[in-house]
Design a protein around this motif. Structure first.
Motif, short mmCIF file in Angstrom:
data_model
loop_
_atom_site.label_atom_id
_atom_site.label_comp_id
_atom_site.label_asym_id
_atom_site.label_seq_id
_atom_site.Cartn_x
_atom_site.Cartn_y
_atom_site.Cartn_z
N THR A 232 -1.25 3.34 -0.37
CA THR A 232 -0.43 4.01 -1.38
C THR A 232 0.97 4.23 -0.82
OG1 THR A 232 -0.83 6.31 -0.71
CG2 THR A 232 -2.48 5.29 -2.13
N GLY A 233 1.96 4.08 -1.67
CA GLY A 233 3.34 4.37 -1.25
C GLY A 233 4.34 3.50 -1.98
N GLU B 81 7.25 2.92 -1.13
CA GLU B 81 8.10 2.19 -0.19
C GLU B 81 7.44 0.90 0.30
OE1 GLU B 81 6.01 4.54 0.52
OE2 GLU B 81 5.77 4.97 2.65
N ASP C 34 2.91 5.60 -5.90
CA ASP C 34 2.72 7.06 -5.81
C ASP C 34 2.77 7.67 -7.20
OD1 ASP C 34 2.51 7.38 -2.98
OD2 ASP C 34 4.67 7.06 -2.79
N GLY D 125 -0.24 9.40 1.30
CA GLY D 125 -0.26 10.30 0.15
C GLY D 125 -1.20 11.49 0.28
N ASP E 15 2.92 13.05 -2.63
CA ASP E 15 1.58 12.88 -2.08
C ASP E 15 0.55 13.25 -3.15
OD1 ASP E 15 2.50 11.95 0.32
OD2 ASP E 15 2.66 13.94 1.21
MG MG Z 1 3.32 7.92 1.05
#
Ligand code: MG
Ligand code: AMP
Length: 419
Positions: free
Chosen positions: A196-197, A199, A239, A263, A270
């Motif tokens: 997850t993310g 970025e 996210d 997260g 998160d």
């Molecule tokens: Mg993250």
């Protein structure tokens, strides 16, 4: 002195869950997978056996020679001096001698050949003097020597492998020696993995100034690349509580275990906890471990859920300390040899506060005198994945331990079997 992280996170928070308690909670909450499948024995390495294997016949099937030499009846050997025997024939593995053998006679016999009726002893050829069609031997031989008895490896009717056994190469050989073609094993565990993310980018994507290649999914998929696991690669998830909830729910329709990374901290993006709160039984713990403090654990439908931290080293550490034991337990393995931990002299000092377990990446090395020492890989930040790549072992600094002085013994967990 190596400082594991020189910043304010060195202050140990009160109320963190100790590692052993977290692991005990995880292990007590796991379902066991009882479904089986029948597969060819060649494919069973590192799977869990799901039936008892009983020897259907003796292995070896007949008494046979353990040596190349001469088979005779020990009764015919004189108690003193040299005895001469007439060589009347030969027996080979797969080509037995079937004629009668009388007093004073012997046959040439090769390793693995069936011991014919009328003889009970094999004399090694190195202990024999050959004279034309006779052999001379001295009196220093005993009845029954150099004979492998029928059933001495596997006696007919005996249980040789028990349900729940972790199947090794030797076990596969044993089954083959009984002529078994297929066997019942536990089905593979299905494990879904997500990063997850916002970025994160995939290999092949064009990076921009904010992007970071997703490495967690690669290290986890590689660590889970085992014959007993089927990986469901969920890719990168944004996210967003809605995206996470929908993806985790979907994964729970097929996966036994769902592993996400990132997260789970207390940042504004998160959302793993938020998503999980809506999907069932999920505990969120701050564990007294470094690296890897935040961890979400629970169930979504029939799946076990692990929300690991995002930092790449924290991922591998929490995976090894919490997820791997859970996988072993869910596989129903009763006997797998654990990689032993060692007590080893540390060749440098390591700063540490009591109140949490610290998992340091180490290099275990054998010295010329045979003893082992361990040192750290250097910088230990939880984002420094190179520290895992350089390491061949974890140095486990226990919860109550304080700073390690040079030369003190530390607990070392070699990576063998871990990654
Ligand atoms: Mg993250
Ligand atoms: P998070 O807990 O989501 O804030 O993640 C903590 C940090 O871990 C991020 O700032 C990233 O630097 C790193 N990280 C998270 N996910 C990944 C990933 N899949 N691969 C590599 N690094 C990651």
């Amino acid at each position: 002195m190596i400082t594991t992280q020189a910043n304010c996170t060195d202050i140990v928070e009160p109320g963190l869950l100790p590692v052993d308690q977290a692991l005990a909670k995880i292990l007590s909450a796991l379902p066991s997978i009882e479904d089986n499948e029948i597969i060819n024995i060649e494919k069973t390495k590192a799977r869990t056996l799901a039936e008892d294997i009983i020897a259907s016949n003796n292995v070896p099937l007949h008494n046979n020679s353990a040596m190349d030499g001469y088979a005779l009846n020990a009764r015919d050997i004189a108690t003193e001096g040299v005895t001469s025997f007439t060589v009347i024939g030969s027996a080979f593995a797969g080509q037995p001698y079937t004629e009668a053998i009388s007093t004073g006679q012997c046959i040439r016999i090769m390793t693995g050949a069936i011991i014919p009726a009328g003889v009970d002893t094999v004399i090694m050829q190195e202990q024999v003097e050959i004279k034309n069609d006779c052999i001379n031997i001295d009196h220093r031989h005993s009845a029954g020597q150099n004979i492998r008895l029928a059933g001495e490896d596997l006696p007919k009717g005996e249980m040789i492998l028990q349900s729940g056994k972790f199947i090794t190469a030797a076990d596969i050989g044993l089954m083959a020696s009984l002529g078994i073609a297929k066997v019942k094993v536990r089905r593979k565990l299905k494990i879904a993995i997500a990063s997850t993310g916002n970025e994160l980018i995939n290999i092949g994507d064009t990076p921009n100034i904010n992007s970071l290649y997703d490495s967690n999914r690669y290290s986890l998929c590689a660590a889970l690349d085992r014959p007993d696991i089927e990986i469901i690669n969920m890719g990168i998830l944004q996210d967003s509580p809605e995206v996470l909830l929908a993806s985790f729910k979907q994964a729970s329709e097929t996966a036994d275990i769902i592993i996400s990374t990132g997260g789970v901290s207390v940042g504004d993006a998160d959302y793993t906890k938020t998503a999980l709160k809506q999907s069932g039984q999920v505990d969120f713990w701050k564990i007294a471990i470094k690296p890897g403090r935040p961890l979400a654990f629970g169930r979504i439908n029939n799946s076990v859920f692990f929300g690991l931290p995002g930092n790449p080293v924290a991922v591998m550490v929490t995976f090894s300390q919490f997820v791997l034991p859970a996988i072993e337990a869910m596989q129903g393995i009763k006997d797998k040899a654990k990689t032993p931990t060692l007590q080893v002299q540390c060749s440098e000092s390591i700063r540490k506060r009591s109140g949490r377990t610290e998992v340091i990446r180490g290099i275990l090395k054998q010295q010329t005198d045979g003893s082992y020492t361990v040192k750290t890989t250097g910088k230990q930040g939880s984002g420094i994945l190179r520290s895992m790549s350089l390491a061949n072992a974890f140095i486990i600094l226990e919860h109550d331990r304080n700073t390690v002085q040079t030369g003190e013994l530390v607990t070392v967990q070699p990576f063998s079997g871990l990654f």
